[in-house]
Design a protein around this motif. Sequence first.
Motif, PDB file in Angstrom:
ATOM      1  N   VAL A  41       0.831  -1.196   0.000  1.00 57.67           N
ATOM      2  CA  VAL A  41       0.000   0.000   0.000  1.00 57.67           C
ATOM      3  C   VAL A  41       0.871   1.255   0.000  1.00 57.67           C
ATOM      4  O   VAL A  41       0.579   2.229  -0.656  1.00 57.67           O
ATOM      5  CB  VAL A  41      -0.948   0.002   1.234  1.00 57.67           C
ATOM      6  N   ARG A  42       2.002   1.207   0.734  1.00 51.45           N
ATOM      7  CA  ARG A  42       2.867   2.379   0.825  1.00 51.45           C
ATOM      8  C   ARG A  42       4.300   1.935   1.034  1.00 51.45           C
ATOM      9  O   ARG A  42       4.568   1.065   1.860  1.00 51.45           O
ATOM     10  CB  ARG A  42       2.419   3.241   1.990  1.00 51.45           C
ATOM     11  N   LEU A  43       5.229   2.549   0.316  1.00 49.23           N
ATOM     12  CA  LEU A  43       6.654   2.282   0.478  1.00 49.23           C
ATOM     13  C   LEU A  43       7.339   3.537   1.000  1.00 49.23           C
ATOM     14  O   LEU A  43       7.149   4.616   0.453  1.00 49.23           O
ATOM     15  CB  LEU A  43       7.308   1.895  -0.861  1.00 49.23           C
ATOM     16  N   GLU A  44       8.120   3.400   2.047  1.00 48.52           N
ATOM     17  CA  GLU A  44       8.875   4.534   2.588  1.00 48.52           C
ATOM     18  C   GLU A  44      10.217   4.687   1.880  1.00 48.52           C
ATOM     19  O   GLU A  44      10.766   5.769   1.828  1.00 48.52           O
ATOM     20  CB  GLU A  44       9.095   4.355   4.096  1.00 48.52           C
ATOM     21  N   ILE A  45      10.743   3.579   1.370  1.00 41.35           N
ATOM     22  CA  ILE A  45      12.033   3.591   0.686  1.00 41.35           C
ATOM     23  C   ILE A  45      11.811   3.098  -0.740  1.00 41.35           C
ATOM     24  O   ILE A  45      11.217   2.045  -0.935  1.00 41.35           O
ATOM     25  CB  ILE A  45      13.040   2.663   1.406  1.00 41.35           C
ATOM     26  N   PRO A  46      12.273   3.845  -1.734  1.00 38.91           N
ATOM     27  CA  PRO A  46      12.106   3.367  -3.115  1.00 38.91           C
ATOM     28  C   PRO A  46      12.976   2.148  -3.386  1.00 38.91           C
ATOM     29  O   PRO A  46      14.087   2.032  -2.861  1.00 38.91           O
ATOM     30  CB  PRO A  46      12.545   4.562  -3.964  1.00 38.91           C
ATOM     31  N   TYR A  47      12.464   1.233  -4.194  1.00 38.23           N
ATOM     32  CA  TYR A  47      13.182   0.011  -4.537  1.00 38.23           C
ATOM     33  C   TYR A  47      13.449  -0.031  -6.026  1.00 38.23           C
ATOM     34  O   TYR A  47      12.828   0.678  -6.807  1.00 38.23           O
ATOM     35  CB  TYR A  47      12.382  -1.224  -4.097  1.00 38.23           C
ATOM     36  N   GLY A  48      14.409  -0.859  -6.411  1.00 43.13           N
ATOM     37  CA  GLY A  48      14.789  -0.993  -7.819  1.00 43.13           C
ATOM     38  C   GLY A  48      16.099  -0.286  -8.090  1.00 43.13           C
ATOM     39  O   GLY A  48      16.879   0.027  -7.186  1.00 43.13           O
ATOM     40  N   ARG A  49      16.350  -0.024  -9.366  1.00 44.40           N
ATOM     41  CA  ARG A  49      17.592   0.629  -9.777  1.00 44.40           C
ATOM     42  C   ARG A  49      17.540   2.112  -9.420  1.00 44.40           C
ATOM     43  O   ARG A  49      16.495   2.745  -9.522  1.00 44.40           O
ATOM     44  CB  ARG A  49      17.776   0.483 -11.285  1.00 44.40           C
ATOM     45  N   PHE A  50      18.681   2.652  -8.991  1.00 45.60           N
ATOM     46  CA  PHE A  50      18.756   4.083  -8.698  1.00 45.60           C
ATOM     47  C   PHE A  50      20.061   4.649  -9.234  1.00 45.60           C
ATOM     48  O   PHE A  50      21.029   3.926  -9.473  1.00 45.60           O
ATOM     49  CB  PHE A  50      18.632   4.355  -7.190  1.00 45.60           C
ATOM     50  N   GLU A  51      20.060   5.958  -9.439  1.00 46.68           N
ATOM     51  CA  GLU A  51      21.257   6.667  -9.889  1.00 46.68           C
ATOM     52  C   GLU A  51      21.207   8.074  -9.320  1.00 46.68           C
ATOM     53  O   GLU A  51      20.171   8.732  -9.368  1.00 46.68           O
ATOM     54  CB  GLU A  51      21.312   6.731 -11.413  1.00 46.68           C
ATOM     55  N   ARG A  52      22.321   8.517  -8.776  1.00 51.07           N
ATOM     56  CA  ARG A  52      22.460   9.884  -8.265  1.00 51.07           C
ATOM     57  C   ARG A  52      23.692  10.498  -8.915  1.00 51.07           C
ATOM     58  O   ARG A  52      24.736   9.855  -9.017  1.00 51.07           O
ATOM     59  CB  ARG A  52      22.639   9.909  -6.746  1.00 51.07           C
ATOM     60  N   ARG A  53      23.564  11.742  -9.333  1.00 52.37           N
ATOM     61  CA  ARG A  53      24.686  12.482  -9.920  1.00 52.37           C
ATOM     62  C   ARG A  53      24.968  13.700  -9.058  1.00 52.37           C
ATOM     63  O   ARG A  53      24.056  14.456  -8.744  1.00 52.37           O
ATOM     64  CB  ARG A  53      24.370  12.905 -11.351  1.00 52.37           C
ATOM     65  N   ILE A  54      26.231  13.854  -8.686  1.00 52.77           N
ATOM     66  CA  ILE A  54      26.646  14.951  -7.824  1.00 52.77           C
ATOM     67  C   ILE A  54      27.813  15.667  -8.490  1.00 52.77           C
ATOM     68  O   ILE A  54      28.834  15.048  -8.806  1.00 52.77           O
ATOM     69  CB  ILE A  54      27.077  14.430  -6.428  1.00 52.77           C
ATOM     70  N   ALA A  55      27.651  16.965  -8.718  1.00 56.68           N
ATOM     71  CA  ALA A  55      28.711  17.766  -9.327  1.00 56.68           C
ATOM     72  C   ALA A  55      29.844  17.956  -8.314  1.00 56.68           C
ATOM     73  O   ALA A  55      29.603  18.251  -7.152  1.00 56.68           O
ATOM     74  CB  ALA A  55      28.175  19.115  -9.778  1.00 56.68           C
ATOM     75  N   LEU A  56      31.067  17.748  -8.790  1.00 58.82           N
ATOM     76  CA  LEU A  56      32.259  17.894  -7.948  1.00 58.82           C
ATOM     77  C   LEU A  56      33.196  18.932  -8.545  1.00 58.82           C
ATOM     78  O   LEU A  56      33.130  19.228  -9.733  1.00 58.82           O
ATOM     79  CB  LEU A  56      33.031  16.571  -7.884  1.00 58.82           C
ATOM     80  N   SER A  57      34.089  19.402  -7.722  1.00 59.32           N
ATOM     81  CA  SER A  57      35.195  20.206  -8.226  1.00 59.32           C
ATOM     82  C   SER A  57      36.092  19.276  -9.037  1.00 59.32           C
ATOM     83  O   SER A  57      36.273  18.105  -8.677  1.00 59.32           O
ATOM     84  CB  SER A  57      35.983  20.796  -7.060  1.00 59.32           C
ATOM     85  N   ASP A  58      36.638  19.754 -10.117  1.00 57.42           N
ATOM     86  CA  ASP A  58      37.524  18.897 -10.923  1.00 57.42           C
ATOM     87  C   ASP A  58      38.868  18.663 -10.242  1.00 57.42           C
ATOM     88  O   ASP A  58      39.712  17.950 -10.762  1.00 57.42           O
ATOM     89  CB  ASP A  58      37.711  19.470 -12.319  1.00 57.42           C
ATOM     90  N   ARG A  59      39.056  19.215  -9.049  1.00 55.36           N
ATOM     91  CA  ARG A  59      40.307  19.023  -8.311  1.00 55.36           C
ATOM     92  C   ARG A  59      40.188  17.958  -7.227  1.00 55.36           C
ATOM     93  O   ARG A  59      41.066  17.830  -6.394  1.00 55.36           O
ATOM     94  CB  ARG A  59      40.739  20.344  -7.683  1.00 55.36           C
ATOM     95  N   LEU A  60      39.103  17.196  -7.238  1.00 60.90           N
ATOM     96  CA  LEU A  60      38.920  16.166  -6.216  1.00 60.90           C
ATOM     97  C   LEU A  60      39.206  14.781  -6.777  1.00 60.90           C
ATOM     98  O   LEU A  60      38.892  14.494  -7.921  1.00 60.90           O
ATOM     99  CB  LEU A  60      37.492  16.199  -5.664  1.00 60.90           C
ATOM    100  N   GLN A  61      39.773  13.937  -5.923  1.00 65.12           N
ATOM    101  CA  GLN A  61      40.070  12.553  -6.282  1.00 65.12           C
ATOM    102  C   GLN A  61      39.534  11.658  -5.175  1.00 65.12           C
ATOM    103  O   GLN A  61      39.708  11.948  -3.989  1.00 65.12           O
ATOM    104  CB  GLN A  61      41.577  12.367  -6.429  1.00 65.12           C
ATOM    105  N   LEU A  62      38.867  10.572  -5.547  1.00 67.03           N
ATOM    106  CA  LEU A  62      38.322   9.642  -4.572  1.00 67.03           C
ATOM    107  C   LEU A  62      39.462   8.941  -3.846  1.00 67.03           C
ATOM    108  O   LEU A  62      40.308   8.310  -4.460  1.00 67.03           O
ATOM    109  CB  LEU A  62      37.416   8.613  -5.266  1.00 67.03           C
ATOM    110  N   ALA A  63      39.495   9.068  -2.516  1.00 63.57           N
ATOM    111  CA  ALA A  63      40.573   8.488  -1.720  1.00 63.57           C
ATOM    112  C   ALA A  63      40.140   7.245  -0.960  1.00 63.57           C
ATOM    113  O   ALA A  63      40.934   6.330  -0.763  1.00 63.57           O
ATOM    114  CB  ALA A  63      41.104   9.532  -0.734  1.00 63.57           C
TER     115      ALA A  63
END
Length: 80
Positions: A41-63
């Motif tokens: 009847v109601r879902l609090e959390i969406p299910y299935g495939r998801f995608e999020r895009r977050i703009a970053l500074s081009d000077r950042l590297q994942l550590a």
Amino acid sequence: VIITALPGVAPDAVRAEIEGATLIITGMRPLPCAGRRANIVRLEIPYGRFERRIALSDRLQLAARELQNGCLILTFTKTG
């Protein structure tokens, strides 16, 4: 540091990639076993495939990357 809440997502079901100056987080949150045969009847959390895009500074590297208590924690360092 970027923290993304991902309750119910297995560590091997999420990807974090950087394309240019954009962080792309994709994954799959499966419906719990009990919910597959239920009349939902109601879902609090969406299910299935998801995608999020977050703009970053081009000077950042994942550590560092970790999935802890349902949260994806990404730590970045500055380059150049």
